[in-house]
Design a protein around this motif. Structure first.
Motif, PDB file in Angstrom:
ATOM      1  N   THR A 278       0.981  -1.147   0.223  1.00 40.57           N
ATOM      2  CA  THR A 278      -0.149   0.042   0.059  1.00 40.57           C
ATOM      3  C   THR A 278       0.890   1.237   0.023  1.00 40.57           C
ATOM      4  OG1 THR A 278      -0.096  -0.066   2.511  1.00 40.57           O
ATOM      5  CG2 THR A 278      -1.866  -1.136   1.131  1.00 40.57           C
ATOM      6  N   GLY A 279       0.297   2.540  -0.458  1.00 40.75           N
ATOM      7  CA  GLY A 279       0.933   3.457  -0.391  1.00 40.75           C
ATOM      8  C   GLY A 279       0.750   4.367  -1.889  1.00 40.75           C
ATOM      9  N   THR A 280       1.318   5.508  -1.822  1.00 39.65           N
ATOM     10  CA  THR A 280       1.286   6.257  -3.072  1.00 39.65           C
ATOM     11  C   THR A 280       2.320   5.779  -4.043  1.00 39.65           C
ATOM     12  OG1 THR A 280       3.139   7.771  -2.269  1.00 39.65           O
ATOM     13  CG2 THR A 280       0.789   8.423  -1.729  1.00 39.65           C
ATOM     14  N   GLY A 281       3.246   5.137  -3.897  1.00 40.90           N
ATOM     15  CA  GLY A 281       4.312   4.444  -4.787  1.00 40.90           C
ATOM     16  C   GLY A 281       5.267   5.586  -5.198  1.00 40.90           C
ATOM     17  N   ALA A 282       5.336   6.743  -4.445  1.00 42.79           N
ATOM     18  CA  ALA A 282       6.499   7.739  -4.961  1.00 42.79           C
ATOM     19  C   ALA A 282       7.607   7.039  -4.905  1.00 42.79           C
ATOM     20  CB  ALA A 282       6.142   8.974  -4.402  1.00 42.79           C
ATOM     21  N   LEU A 283       7.907   6.483  -3.810  1.00 43.51           N
ATOM     22  CA  LEU A 283       9.230   6.089  -3.522  1.00 43.51           C
ATOM     23  C   LEU A 283       8.918   4.532  -3.101  1.00 43.51           C
ATOM     24  CD1 LEU A 283      11.940   7.159  -3.495  1.00 43.51           C
ATOM     25  CD2 LEU A 283      11.867   7.223  -1.056  1.00 43.51           C
ATOM     26  N   PHE A 328      12.201   0.370   9.905  1.00 45.08           N
ATOM     27  CA  PHE A 328      11.886  -1.351   9.645  1.00 45.08           C
ATOM     28  C   PHE A 328      11.538  -1.728  11.213  1.00 45.08           C
ATOM     29  CE2 PHE A 328      16.208  -0.173  11.022  1.00 45.08           C
ATOM     30  CZ  PHE A 328      16.432  -1.137  12.221  1.00 45.08           C
ATOM     31  N   SER A 329      11.032  -2.926  10.930  1.00 45.91           N
ATOM     32  CA  SER A 329      10.545  -3.767  12.216  1.00 45.91           C
ATOM     33  C   SER A 329      11.032  -5.065  12.098  1.00 45.91           C
ATOM     34  CB  SER A 329       8.778  -4.101  12.108  1.00 45.91           C
ATOM     35  OG  SER A 329       8.452  -4.725  10.815  1.00 45.91           O
ATOM     36  N   ILE A 340      10.372  -1.598  16.395  1.00 47.93           N
ATOM     37  CA  ILE A 340      10.069  -0.867  15.202  1.00 47.93           C
ATOM     38  C   ILE A 340      10.735   0.262  15.229  1.00 47.93           C
ATOM     39  CG2 ILE A 340       8.247   0.241  14.033  1.00 47.93           C
ATOM     40  CD1 ILE A 340       6.303  -1.506  14.993  1.00 47.93           C
ATOM     41  N   VAL A 341      11.757   0.764  14.239  1.00 45.94           N
ATOM     42  CA  VAL A 341      12.561   1.826  14.359  1.00 45.94           C
ATOM     43  C   VAL A 341      12.304   2.255  13.001  1.00 45.94           C
ATOM     44  CG1 VAL A 341      14.953   2.315  14.169  1.00 45.94           C
ATOM     45  CG2 VAL A 341      14.280   0.193  15.598  1.00 45.94           C
ATOM     46  N   TYR A 373      15.400 -13.850  12.461  1.00 49.79           N
ATOM     47  CA  TYR A 373      14.438 -12.552  12.869  1.00 49.79           C
ATOM     48  C   TYR A 373      14.072 -12.101  11.158  1.00 49.79           C
ATOM     49  CZ  TYR A 373      16.746 -13.093  17.328  1.00 49.79           C
ATOM     50  OH  TYR A 373      17.238 -13.642  18.444  1.00 49.79           O
ATOM     51  N   TYR A 374      12.795 -11.573  11.256  1.00 49.78           N
ATOM     52  CA  TYR A 374      12.278 -11.392  10.166  1.00 49.78           C
ATOM     53  C   TYR A 374      12.079  -9.734   9.909  1.00 49.78           C
ATOM     54  CZ  TYR A 374      11.281 -16.179   9.420  1.00 49.78           C
ATOM     55  OH  TYR A 374      11.323 -17.655   9.109  1.00 49.78           O
ATOM     56  N   VAL A 375      12.220  -9.171   8.828  1.00 51.37           N
ATOM     57  CA  VAL A 375      12.273  -7.575   8.487  1.00 51.37           C
ATOM     58  C   VAL A 375      11.128  -7.132   7.625  1.00 51.37           C
ATOM     59  CG1 VAL A 375      13.795  -5.820   7.871  1.00 51.37           C
ATOM     60  CG2 VAL A 375      14.997  -7.870   8.725  1.00 51.37           C
ATOM     61  N   GLY A 376      10.422  -6.172   8.317  1.00 49.18           N
ATOM     62  CA  GLY A 376       9.233  -5.476   7.623  1.00 49.18           C
ATOM     63  C   GLY A 376       9.893  -4.030   7.470  1.00 49.18           C
ATOM     64  N   VAL A 377       9.268  -3.425   6.038  1.00 48.08           N
ATOM     65  CA  VAL A 377       9.743  -1.994   5.969  1.00 48.08           C
ATOM     66  C   VAL A 377       8.604  -1.168   5.579  1.00 48.08           C
ATOM     67  CG1 VAL A 377      11.194  -0.770   4.244  1.00 48.08           C
ATOM     68  CG2 VAL A 377      11.894  -2.934   5.036  1.00 48.08           C
ATOM     69  N   ARG A 378       8.618   0.011   5.963  1.00 48.00           N
ATOM     70  CA  ARG A 378       7.577   0.924   5.641  1.00 48.00           C
ATOM     71  C   ARG A 378       8.165   2.224   5.256  1.00 48.00           C
ATOM     72  NH1 ARG A 378       3.656   4.019   9.102  1.00 48.00           N
ATOM     73  NH2 ARG A 378       1.863   4.202   7.854  1.00 48.00           N
ATOM     74  N   ILE A 379       7.811   3.038   4.077  1.00 46.79           N
ATOM     75  CA  ILE A 379       8.430   4.233   3.811  1.00 46.79           C
ATOM     76  C   ILE A 379       7.610   5.285   3.615  1.00 46.79           C
ATOM     77  CG2 ILE A 379       9.777   5.555   1.928  1.00 46.79           C
ATOM     78  CD1 ILE A 379      10.651   2.821   0.901  1.00 46.79           C
ATOM     79  N   LEU A 380       7.679   6.205   4.394  1.00 45.53           N
ATOM     80  CA  LEU A 380       6.875   7.755   4.390  1.00 45.53           C
ATOM     81  C   LEU A 380       7.610   8.685   3.644  1.00 45.53           C
ATOM     82  CD1 LEU A 380       6.068   7.696   8.192  1.00 45.53           C
ATOM     83  CD2 LEU A 380       4.744   6.427   6.352  1.00 45.53           C
ATOM     84  N   VAL A 381       6.773   9.604   3.049  1.00 43.78           N
ATOM     85  CA  VAL A 381       7.288  10.866   2.238  1.00 43.78           C
ATOM     86  C   VAL A 381       6.228  11.904   2.838  1.00 43.78           C
ATOM     87  CG1 VAL A 381       7.540  12.058   0.243  1.00 43.78           C
ATOM     88  CG2 VAL A 381       8.122   9.484   0.363  1.00 43.78           C
ATOM     89  N   ASN A 382       7.151  12.858   3.542  1.00 48.67           N
ATOM     90  CA  ASN A 382       6.256  13.980   4.257  1.00 48.67           C
ATOM     91  C   ASN A 382       5.133  13.495   4.920  1.00 48.67           C
ATOM     92  OD1 ASN A 382       6.108  16.712   4.783  1.00 48.67           O
ATOM     93  ND2 ASN A 382       4.662  17.189   3.002  1.00 48.67           N
ATOM     94  N   GLN A 383       5.329  12.537   5.791  1.00 45.50           N
ATOM     95  CA  GLN A 383       4.332  11.989   6.815  1.00 45.50           C
ATOM     96  C   GLN A 383       3.157  11.325   6.179  1.00 45.50           C
ATOM     97  OE1 GLN A 383       2.986  15.244   9.422  1.00 45.50           O
ATOM     98  NE2 GLN A 383       4.927  14.797  10.683  1.00 45.50           N
ATOM     99  N   VAL A 384       3.367  10.961   4.770  1.00 39.94           N
ATOM    100  CA  VAL A 384       2.476  10.166   3.973  1.00 39.94           C
ATOM    101  C   VAL A 384       3.099   8.896   3.661  1.00 39.94           C
ATOM    102  CG1 VAL A 384       0.831  10.009   1.850  1.00 39.94           C
ATOM    103  CG2 VAL A 384       1.254  12.245   3.176  1.00 39.94           C
TER     104      VAL A 384
END
Length: 440
Positions: A278-283, A328-329, A340-341, A373-384
């Motif tokens: 999910t997400g805007t896909g900008a990055l 990342f988590s 979660i960091v 240990y498994y790794v999850g990732v999330r990217i935000l751009v300008n809090q979106v």
């Protein structure tokens, strides 16, 4: 008399999957319908008694040659990846759908909690649905009245008891549905993942009720969940399904280990691009790996060593990207979150990123014990949210190292986190001198 309450013999369930070939705007004329009917009749005459599957259809076996027995009072966990056949099995056991091959034998009344709101009428109130659902489960009005107050108290919906359930939230639906199913004393209780909808406090309450039903009331529970910690603590057996077939029927630990090993193989093969996101896909994240202190890519790290997590990205927009934050988590093999960091926790964000590049996070003196240990990732751009792959993008294998700088390996069963501390002993056997005004 046998204490077997569920007996499954060579169970199979087949579905026909159709593949749409015509355009969604196409139509069939009467001559096409007549021609298709004639062809179908001709095939039936040439191959009597054999079902026909057209060229744009295929057979899919959700379950195949499944056999097992469950005794009274057992809590059996059923685990497997999505699409393994777990829900199909429970629907057959609940008599919602019929098997294609094989048979099942059930001894006792079955109460099912398969989907949010199953067995409820949206226009009826919570009060009315308690009686409706109880009747569906085969309870008399006298029995339902006797349990009514306990059901309402457990569900915590007294204030909304006379409100139509179509106005309930999904959590309220689950609370009421579980309360009805658990309190109307079925011999067999079937639960399929729906408890994940409720809040944490109610989940604990439900798990406690399941444990009470099985151990004190000696009733049988079939429990499908992706929460390995709940499976391990509740179940006396675990059945692992894969592609509709039984792979292992063993103790909880053996079953979980088998499932996780199979899951690791899948995670290792699965490209990040194949994950639902999910997400805007900008990055977007395109790769993840781990490097040692010499910037070499490594498959296994050592406790106490310095490592760098590398996240490769691709920029999908020419618009300026400001305040890019990557998080990342870390998860245990049971799915529990260790940490979660996000980069902005340290006041770090990125701007003017190139079309393709890497974001790295250096971790000094790794304080994880031996394990995967498994790794999850999330990217935000300008809090979106820009990109959130819904799954693990990889894993980190950790081996024992000289974390305590004394050449000692930690004791077994220490848990995932290693902690150093400054140790000191104080002698409290001697009386302490009290300060007076004259001493000061």
């Amino acid at each position: 008399m046998s204490d077997t309450v569920i007996q499954v013999e060579n169970l199979g369930k087949k579905y026909i999957i159709g593949q749409q070939q015509e355009s969604s705007y196409s139509y069939k004329a009467l001559r096409d319908v007549l021609a298709d009917s004639a062809k179908s009749l001709g095939r039936r005459l040439r191959h009597p008694g054999k079902p026909f599957v057209s060229s744009n259809q295929e057979e899919f076996w959700a379950l195949k040659e499944l056999s097992f027995e469950i005794k009274q009072g057992e809590v059996v966990g059923i685990i497997g990846r999505n699409g393994a056949g777990k829900s199909t099995l429970l629907k057959i056991l609940s008599r919602i759908t019929e098997p294609t091959t094989g048979r099942i034998r059930l001894r006792g009344r079955v109460a099912s909690l398969l989907e949010v709101g199953t067995g409820f009428h949206p226009e009826l109130t919570g009060r009315e649905n308690i009686f409706l659902n109880g009747a569906i489960l085969g309870m008399s009005r006298v029995e339902i009245n006797r349990k009514f107050d306990k059901i309402v108290e457990f569900a915590e919906i007294a204030k909304f008891l006379d409100t139509p359930v179509k106005r309930y939230s999904s959590g309220m639906y689950v609370r009421l549905a579980f309360a009805v199913a658990a309190h109307l004393e079925p011999e067999i209780l079937v639960i399929d993942e729906v408890l994940a909808v409720g809040d944490v406090a109610f989940q604990k309450k439900c798990l406690g009720k399941i444990e009470n039903i099985a151990r004190r009331e000696q009733r049988t529970v079939l429990f499908v969940s992706h929460q390995m910690a709940a499976i391990k603590s509740l179940c006396s057996r675990v059945i692992v399904l894969d592609s509709g077939q039984l792979k292992i029927d063993n103790s909880p630990q053996a079953g979980i280990n088998f499932y996780l090993k199979n899951l690791e193989t899948v995670v290792n093969r699965q490209a990040i691009s194949a994950l639902r996101r999910t997400g805007t896909g900008a990055l977007k994240l395109i790769d993840f790996w781990v490097e040692d202190s010499s910037s070499e890519s490594i498959g296994t790290v050592v406790s106490g060593s310095d490592i760098t997590l590398k996240f490769s990205y691709y920029r999908n927009t020419i618009a300026p990207l400001n305040k890019v934050v990557l998080g990342f988590s870390l998860h245990t093999s049971l799915g529990d979150i260790l940490s979660i960091v996000y980069s902005d926790y340290m006041g770090v964000s990125f701007s003017n990123l190139s079309t393709k590049g890497e974001i790295s996070c250096q971790i000094k003196d790794l304080n994880l014990s031996k394990g995967r240990y498994y790794v999850g990732v999330r990217i935000l751009v300008n809090q979106v949210e820009a990109d959130w792959p819904r799954g693990y993008v990889g894993f980190i294998d950790v081996e024992d190292g000289n974390f305590y700088a004394e050449g000692r390996t930690p004791h077994s069963g220490i848990g995932p986190i290693l902690i150093r501390g400054k140790w000191q002993a104080t002698d409290t056997s001697k009386p302490q001198k009290l300060l007076t005004k004259n001493d000061s």
